[in-house]
Design an enzyme around this catalytic site. Structure first.
Site, PDB file in Angstrom:
ATOM      1  N   ASP A  86       0.869  -1.171   0.000  1.00 32.52           N
ATOM      2  CA  ASP A  86       0.000   0.000   0.000  1.00 32.52           C
ATOM      3  C   ASP A  86       0.908   1.224   0.000  1.00 32.52           C
ATOM      4  O   ASP A  86       2.042   1.154   0.465  1.00 32.52           O
ATOM      5  CB  ASP A  86      -0.892  -0.045   1.245  1.00 32.52           C
ATOM      6  CG  ASP A  86      -1.995   1.005   1.169  1.00 32.52           C
ATOM      7  OD1 ASP A  86      -2.060   1.734   0.160  1.00 32.52           O
ATOM      8  OD2 ASP A  86      -2.779   1.086   2.125  1.00 32.52           O
ATOM      9  N   ASP A 121      -3.222   7.676  -3.321  1.00 29.94           N
ATOM     10  CA  ASP A 121      -4.591   8.186  -3.392  1.00 29.94           C
ATOM     11  C   ASP A 121      -4.927   8.968  -2.115  1.00 29.94           C
ATOM     12  O   ASP A 121      -4.151   8.992  -1.168  1.00 29.94           O
ATOM     13  CB  ASP A 121      -5.572   7.022  -3.585  1.00 29.94           C
ATOM     14  CG  ASP A 121      -5.477   5.998  -2.460  1.00 29.94           C
ATOM     15  OD1 ASP A 121      -4.344   5.711  -2.019  1.00 29.94           O
ATOM     16  OD2 ASP A 121      -6.517   5.491  -2.010  1.00 29.94           O
ATOM     17  N   CYS A 273     -13.037 -25.449  16.737  1.00 28.78           N
ATOM     18  CA  CYS A 273     -12.259 -25.250  15.511  1.00 28.78           C
ATOM     19  C   CYS A 273     -11.351 -26.461  15.326  1.00 28.78           C
ATOM     20  O   CYS A 273     -10.936 -27.093  16.299  1.00 28.78           O
ATOM     21  CB  CYS A 273     -11.427 -23.967  15.664  1.00 28.78           C
ATOM     22  SG  CYS A 273     -10.217 -23.731  14.354  1.00 28.78           S
ATOM     23  N   CYS A 275      -8.397 -26.334  13.554  1.00 28.55           N
ATOM     24  CA  CYS A 275      -7.049 -25.942  13.123  1.00 28.55           C
ATOM     25  C   CYS A 275      -5.990 -26.581  14.049  1.00 28.55           C
ATOM     26  O   CYS A 275      -6.325 -27.024  15.145  1.00 28.55           O
ATOM     27  CB  CYS A 275      -6.920 -24.419  13.094  1.00 28.55           C
ATOM     28  SG  CYS A 275      -6.482 -23.667  14.665  1.00 28.55           S
ATOM     29  N   CYS A 278      -5.935 -25.375  17.721  1.00 29.46           N
ATOM     30  CA  CYS A 278      -7.056 -25.786  18.571  1.00 29.46           C
ATOM     31  C   CYS A 278      -7.063 -27.290  18.835  1.00 29.46           C
ATOM     32  O   CYS A 278      -7.651 -27.744  19.820  1.00 29.46           O
ATOM     33  CB  CYS A 278      -8.370 -25.340  17.937  1.00 29.46           C
ATOM     34  SG  CYS A 278      -8.460 -23.551  17.792  1.00 29.46           S
TER      35      CYS A 278
HETATM   36 ZN    ZN Z   1      -8.420 -22.988  15.638  1.00 23.81          ZN
END
Ligand code: ZN
Length: 538
Positions: A86, A121, A273, A275, A278
Site C-alpha cells: 500500500d 490516493d 475449531c 485448526c 485448537c
Molecule cells: Zn483454531
C-alpha cells in the site's frame, strides 16, 4: 491479460492473477504484515498456512528502512510469495504533517520490487462534508492521471483506487473515470468506520456502485476487509482481493475469530475449531499461556480461520452455492442479516453473474432466499420468453402438488387423466399451470426444467414468500392475454394469498376469475367439482 477468470457465481469469481512474483488464485485473502514486527513470520505463513500473497505498507517501510541499499520487500519480509504494498496514503492522512510526494512513493515501491503497488490516493474517510468527498475523488483521479507516465514501464501491477465514501454517485464517477485509465487492478477505499461499526448494508451499496462502473475483467481489491464473517459477502459482490489485519489485531486483544463472529478467550471453555492450534491445545492452556504465547497462538488460529473461510468461498463459487454460504454467515451478526436483505436491491446484478445451471438443487431457507439468482432469472425468462399455446385461452392455476417434478407427480397424473376423460379435446383450451413458492406460476410443460423441480423450500411459508409468489403470478396475468382464470386451490396460506391477490388483479384487468376450493384438492370429489365447473364455462 493479467487476470483470467475460471469460475463464477453471483458477482463472485475464481480467477488467476498473474504478477511478476507468481500467480495468485482469487478470491485471495492477504494478511497485513507490519514491516517492523510480525506475530507470525511471513515465511511460516507461506510454508505452513499456504498464504501466497501478503500486503505491507511501503510508507512505513520507507520511513524505517530508507538507509538500506537495494532493499527488496520480499527479502525484508523473508517471504518468497507475492507482495502487495500500500502507498501509505491512509497513514499520511491519519498522522498528517508527514511530507511525501506521489513520485517518491511510486519510485520507492518500484525500487523495493513490489508485485502489486498502489498510487498515492486520498482516502475519503467518514463523516466528512460532501465537498471534502468530492475533493478526495477529484484529487485521487488527478493523481492517478499523473501516475500513468511514472508506472507505464513498470513490471508490477498497479492499483487504481476508487474513492467516494458513502456517496454512491461519486463512487460511480470515480470508478468510471479510473476504470478508463490503464491500471491492472482496482481497489475500493472502504472507510474503517464502515467496517468497525459493522455498516455492512452501506458496504454492499458501495461495492455494487464500484463494480457496476469498473471494467469487469479487472480484479477489485477491498481495502481493510476486517472480519472473516463478511469475506463471503464481499466475494459475492465481486471483490477478488481483500486484506485484513484482524488475525493479529484480534489476537492482541484476546479475541478468537470464528467464521460467524468473535469470542473472547475468557468466555471460551471449548475450542470450536479444527485448526492445528485448537487440536494441540485446550482452552485452558490458551488462557494460562504467557501473554506473548497466547497472542501468537490466537493469531495462528485467527489466520487459519481467515484462510479456511477463503477456501470455503472458493469451493462455494466452484459448486455454485455462494448464496447459501452468505446466508449462513448472515446469522453471525444482525448487521450481516441486514446486508443479506440489502442484496434484494441488487438481485439483477447477482443474476447476471451466475451460471444458468448449477447441477444441484436449490435450497430456500426463508424470505431472504428470494433474492437468489434462480428466482430472478426464472421470473425474467417467464415474462420475456414464454408464450402460452395459442388455443389455450383459459388459465387453469393448480395448487402446489406435494412431489416434484409437479407434472410427473402421482396426484397430478390422476388429475390430468381425469381432465382428459371429462373434457376430451376441450382440454386444449386450457393453459395448465401450477402455482408454487417461490417461483409463482409454473407452466405444467416447464415443470421438469431446472430449477423448477430441483429445489427444496421451508414450510410453513413466511408472509414475504407467499406475497412474493402471489405477486409474481399477478404480474404474469397482467402481461398475458388470457380470457379467463380458474384457481384450483387447497387450504394453505399460499392458496389464500394467491386467491386474494388475483381477485384484485382480475378485477383490474377485467378477466373473469373462478375459484374451485377443496380441503383435499387431490380427491376424486374435488376433481369432479373442477371438471363440472370447467364444463360450464362456455
Ligand atoms: Zn483454531
Amino acid at each position: 491479460m493479467a487476470f483470467e477468470l475460471k469460475d463464477r457465481d453471483l458477482m463472485g469469481r475464481i480467477g488467476r492473477l498473474k504478477t511478476k512474483g507468481g500467480i495468485v488464485e482469487t478470491p485471495a485473502f492477504m494478511p497485513v504484515i507490519n514491516p517492523l514486527t510480525q506475530v507470525i513470520p511471513p515465511k511460516r505463513m507461506k510454508k505452513e498456512f499456504h498464504v501466497n500473497i501478503v500486503i505491507t505498507n511501503s510508507y512505513i517501510t520507507k520511513m524505517n528502512f530508507s538507509d538500506v541499499p537495494d532493499l527488496d520487500v520480499h527479502r525484508l519480509l523473508d517471504y518468497d510469495g507475492v507482495v502487495m504494498t500500500d502507498s501509505g496514503a491512509y497513514q499520511i492522512l491519519v498522522y498528517g504533517g508527514v511530507e511525501i510526494t506521489q513520485p517518491e512513493i511510486i519510485d520507492y515501491q518500484r525500487k523495493i520490487k513490489s508485485d502489486i503497488a498502489v498510487i498515492l490516493d486520498i482516502p475519503t474517510g467518514w463523516d466528512v462534508p460532501r465537498e471534502r468527498v468530492e475533493y478526495t475523488v477529484d484529487e485521487t483521479l488527478r493523481r492517478a492521471e499523473a501516475a500513468i507516465p511514472l508506472i507505464k514501464d513498470s513490471d508490477a501491477l498497479w492499483v487504481g483506487p476508487v474513492q467516494g465514501g458513502r456517496h454512491l454517485d461519486l463512487i460511480a464517477k470515480s470508478a468510471q473515470r479510473i476504470g478508463a485509465m490503464p491500471f491492472q487492478v482496482h481497489a475500493l477505499g472502504s472507510p474503517t468506520e464502515v467496517m468497525e461499526r459493522y455498516m455492512f448494508p452501506v458496504l454492499v451499496d458501495m461495492i455494487v456502485a464500484a463494480k457496476r462502473n469498473l471494467p469487469p475483467h479487472r480484479p477489485l481489491h477491498l481495502f481493510g476487509a476486517g472480519h472473516p464473517m463478511m469475506f463471503s459477502l464481499a466475494a459475492a459482490l465481486g471483490c477478488d482481493l481483500f486484506d485484513s489485519a484482524s488475525y493479529a489485531l484480534y489476537a492482541k486483544d484476546g479475541r478468537y475469530l470464528t467464521p460467524n463472529g468473535t469470542l473472547r478467550l475468557e468466555d471460551i471453555n471449548y475450542l470450536p475449531c479444527s485448526c492445528p492450534v485448537c487440536r494441540k491445545h485446550t482452552a485452558e492452556e490458551l488462557k494460562t499461556a504467557t501473554k506473548a504465547e497466547r497472542e501468537k497462538l490466537l493469531a495462528e488460529h485467527n489466520l487459519h480461520v481467515c484462510i479456511a473461510e477463503t477456501d470455503a468461498i472458493k469451493q462455494a463459487i466452484y459448486e455454485g452455492s455462494l448464496y447459501d454460504l452468505v446466508e449462513r454467515r448472515s446469522k453471525g451478526h444482525p448487521a450481516m442479516t441486514s446486508a443479506l436483505k440489502r442484496l434484494w436491491e441488487y438481485r439483477e446484478d447477482l443474476e447476471k453473474g451466475s451460471p444458468a445451471f448449477k447441477g444441484h438443487g436449490v435450497f430456500y431457507y426463508d424470505q431472504n432466499s428470494l433474492a437468489r439468482p434462480e428466482v430472478t432469472r426464472y421470473t425474467r425468462l417467464l415474462n420475456e420468453n414464454y408464450r402460452r399455446p395459442t388455443k389455450a385461452e383459459t388459465l387453469l392455476l393448480i395448487t402446489t402438488p406435494t412431489h416434484r417434478p409437479f407434472d410427473n407427480s402421482e396426484e397430478y397424473k390422476r388429475l390430468s387423466q381425469h381432465l382428459y376423460n371429462e373434457l376430451g379435446e376441450d382440454i386444449d383450451g386450457l393453459h395448465i399451470c401450477f402455482y408454487a413458492a417461490p417461483y409463482g406460476l409454473i407452466p405444467a410443460d416447464l415443470s421438469e426444467t431446472y430449477p423448477l423441480s430441483q429445489f427444496e423450500i421451508f414450510t410453513p411459508l413466511d408472509l414475504e414468500t407467499t406475497r412474493h409468489t402471489a405477486r409474481a403470478i399477478a404480474n404474469y396475468i397482467r402481461e398475458s392475454d388470457h380470457k379467463a382464470v380458474y384457481i384450483y386451490r387447497g387450504k394453505g396460506e399460499l392458496d389464500d394469498e394467491v386467491e386474494c391477490v388475483l381477485m384484485d388483479t382480475c378485477e383490474e384487468t377485467k378477466i373473469n376469475l373462478t375459484t374451485v376450493w377443496n380441503n383435499d384438492p387431490w380427491s376424486a370429489d374435488a376433481f369432479s367439482a373442477l371438471t363440472n365447473t370447467l364444463k360450464q364455462r362456455k
